[in-house]
Design an enzyme around this catalytic site. Structure first.
Site, PDB file in Angstrom:
ATOM      1  N   HIS A 177      41.285  33.674  34.702  1.00  0.00           N
ATOM      2  CA  HIS A 177      42.588  33.372  34.125  1.00  0.00           C
ATOM      3  C   HIS A 177      42.901  34.303  32.963  1.00  0.00           C
ATOM      4  CE1 HIS A 177      42.599  28.956  35.740  1.00  0.00           C
ATOM      5  NE2 HIS A 177      42.894  29.852  36.656  1.00  0.00           N
TER       6      HIS A 177
ATOM      7  N   GLU B 203      43.363  42.640  55.787  1.00  0.00           N
ATOM      8  CA  GLU B 203      42.453  42.510  54.644  1.00  0.00           C
ATOM      9  C   GLU B 203      41.009  42.264  55.077  1.00  0.00           C
ATOM     10  OE1 GLU B 203      43.948  39.200  52.348  1.00  0.00           O
ATOM     11  OE2 GLU B 203      44.798  38.302  54.155  1.00  0.00           O
TER      12      GLU B 203
ATOM     13  N   ASP C  97      41.063  42.420  48.936  1.00  0.00           N
ATOM     14  CA  ASP C  97      40.110  41.769  49.838  1.00  0.00           C
ATOM     15  C   ASP C  97      39.503  42.765  50.820  1.00  0.00           C
ATOM     16  OD1 ASP C  97      39.848  39.198  48.968  1.00  0.00           O
ATOM     17  OD2 ASP C  97      41.509  38.408  50.151  1.00  0.00           O
TER      18      ASP C  97
ATOM     19  N   CYS D  43      50.188  46.018  49.641  1.00  0.00           N
ATOM     20  CA  CYS D  43      50.590  45.051  48.616  1.00  0.00           C
ATOM     21  C   CYS D  43      49.427  44.671  47.709  1.00  0.00           C
ATOM     22  CB  CYS D  43      51.203  43.802  49.251  1.00  0.00           C
ATOM     23  SG  CYS D  43      50.072  42.893  50.320  1.00  0.00           S
TER      24      CYS D  43
END
Length: 584
Positions: A198, A443, A467, A514
């Site tokens: 986070h 991915e 990923d 992306c």
């Protein structure tokens, strides 16, 4: 004091200069003692009162969130409130007080240590980092119990006595970050964390320089030490010399001037010097993020991460968003982009982003039931989302992106459900785009190696490089002990990227990126030289990438590209990439 340098994991961009402010973990101040039998219930009540006070604190922080606060902050506050309500945190320590007669602080720390040990056994990087959320919630309760609030002082200047402040801590919770909104806070350094923590996510959203995963920085750095954060390099310079300080202040000024200059490119198309247009799109989490995308001059939304609609659910009547709720969100994003295309990724939850409600075991590793696998196992949930996306497609150009596809049957089942959703809407007389493009997220290495199976059945491809790299190299990016092995320039990654774009071009099917590679300016010329014509990234990175495109002549990059793709020497690849920068 002699100057020294520390190395960590860079998670945002920029340079910060200021004095260190150390946040001491409340857990270090915990006393351990046994309470008498007649005092047990009073001790239980003391802990219950502290938990109730923290609940009020989180509610107050949520209520005071400014309109321009990153959307992730609200989601993280929801997560912390849920953790605080979990019986494993709110009830189990009370049992420890009653059975072992531990004092409240000791009981809480004991329970959290046990939970943390369980999280250490989890393979998935995102889930393992959620251990930090439990520890941060416990920290807030401990601060109430011990009275150690660790408030951050405010500062207005950058002179010798009141320098801008750099927070140094073992870790920082999203709630604590809300006190850093003023100009006094210019950066932070943490011992723990990784790319998915986070701390990292919020730092990128706020645009604040940060370096995480530094191991023992909070023990090596002292209160009021002068610090320089070079978050591009993942370096923290402690007690810099006057000469180094002056050099970095000049670099700071250059970056500020450059940022102002780049803002003028908003309406300029991203076209190379030899006339090739590159579409630069934005990644968003929530509909309101479209305002930032438009302000940055994005050609559209290349990735709408729809799972954030499913994860911010505390206080809602329904555990999962209804079809109408989802439709309203998707429609808002579509209309917010004013005719520019919006690519909506279907629900990408599971191991790394578990839903609050599920009949499935949520503590799966990254190789478990997640993304499209999860959706196909919950067809009603999936159908609700498909209907909502289709309904939104009546209000502007929408593309539907399916994550983590690897098998032919997954493609066929997904397309069958989309066909069924279209039939239902048609029968109900509800408008939608019957020709909505459906694409696959590439991915997984297996998907990259079996693209002919994808291009025959789907309309476009989008590469999730984060990923793809992690699965290909078997590297946990969040683990700072192996994070240095995560390499987007590894020969295997470059070969996969070239193979994907070549196959897509031969099949005449659009392909975009992306993932993180799209927003890395070091790789912009390499990617467009390979043939990529659509890059999607956080809106804040878009102006810098656009400038790189405008300064590029593609015909000059083909010879360096061939040499890069022929090389399997990491050092040589980096040298050739630097040469490509000169050639462009």
């Amino acid at each position: 004091m002699a100057s020294f340098t520390l190395q960590g994991i860079p998670v945002s961009r920029g340079i910060a200069i200021g004095r260190a402010h150390l946040l001491r973990p409340a857990a270090l101040d915990v006393q351990h003692y046994l309470v008498a039998q007649e005092q047990v219930e009073a001790e239980v009540l003391r802990l219950q009162d502290a938990i109730a006070q923290v609940h009020k604190e989180l509610q107050a922080i949520w209520a005071d969130l400014p309109q321009d606060a990153p959307t992730e902050l609200g989601a993280f506050l929801d997560v912390h409130a849920l953790i605080l309500s979990d019986p494993m945190v709110s009830e189990a320590p009370l049992d420890i007080i009653r059975t072992r007669h531990y004092n409240a602080e000791w009981a809480l720390v004991s329970q959290v240590d046990e939970l943390s040990a369980q999280f250490d056994e989890i393979e998935d990087d995102y889930l393992r980092e959620r251990k930090a959320d439990i520890q941060q919630v416990a920290e807030r309760v401990l601060k109430v119990l011990t009275g150690s609030a660790n408030a951050v002082p405010r500062s207005d200047g950058i002179d010798e006595r009141s320098a801008n402040m750099i927070v140094v801590a073992r870790d920082i919770s999203p709630a604590d970050m809300m006190q850093f909104r003023d100009d006094a806070f210019t950066g932070f350094v943490t011992d723990e964390g990784g790319q998915n923590s986070h701390t990292a996510i919020v730092s990128r959203s706020l645009g604040i320089p940060a370096v995480v995963g530094m191991g023992n920085a909070s023990r090596l750095i002292e209160q009021d030490d002068w610090l320089i954060i070079d978050s591009d390099a993942g370096v923290v310079i402690v007690a810099p010399t006057t000469q180094v300080l002056d050099q970095y202040r000049e670099r700071q000024s250059q970056l500020l001037r450059q940022k102002k200059k780049l803002s003028k490119l908003k309406k300029t198309p991203a076209i190379t010097q030899d006339g090739v247009e590159i579409k630069l799109l934005a990644n968003i989490e929530l509909p309101e993020d479209t305002a930032h995308a438009m302000d940055a001059g994005a050609s559209g939304v290349g990735l709408f991460r729809s799972e954030f609609l499913f994860m911010e659910r505390s206080g809602h009547e329904h555990k999962l968003p209804t079809e109408d709720e989802q439709f309203a969100a998707y429609k808002a994003a579509v209309t917010g982009m004013k005719g520019r295309p919006v690519t909506i990724r279907t629900l990408d939850v599971g191991a790394d982003k578990p839903l609050e409600v599920s009949d499935h075991q949520i503590l799966n590793p990254a190789l478990g039931l997640r993304a499209i696998r999860y959706c196909l196992s919950e067809p009603q949930l999936f159908m609700t989302q498909l209907r909502a996306i289709l309904r939104a497609s009546a209000f502007g150009p929408v593309k539907m992106l399916i994550p983590m596809l690897a098998h032919s049957m997954e493609i066929e089942q997904s397309l069958a459900l989309i066909t069924q959703a279209k039939a239902e809407l048609s029968a109900e007389g509800i408008a939608f785009d019957a020709a909505i493009p459906v694409g696959a997220m590439i991915e997984i290495p297996a998907a990259a190696l079996s693209l002919p199976m994808f291009v025959k059945k789907l309309d476009f491809l989008s590469i999730g490089t984060n990923d793809l790299i992690q699965y290909t190299l078997a590297i946990d990016r969040a683990d700072h002990e192996v994070a240095h092995l995560y390499d987007d320039l590894h020969p295997a990654i470059l070969q996969l990227m070239q193979m994907i774009v070549s196959t897509a071009d031969k099949a005449e099917i659009p392909v975009s990126i992306c993932g993180g590679m799209a927003g890395d300016i070091r790789l912009t010329r390499l990617l467009i030289a390979m043939g990529y014509r659509e890059l999607s990234m956080p809106a804040a990175l878009l102006p810098e990438i656009k400038q790189a495109v405008l300064n590029t002549r593609l015909e000059n990059l083909q010879a360096p590209l061939k040499r890069i793709l022929r090389s399997f020497d990491p050092l040589q690849i980096r040298e050739l990439l630097a040469a490509m920068e000169q050639a462009g």
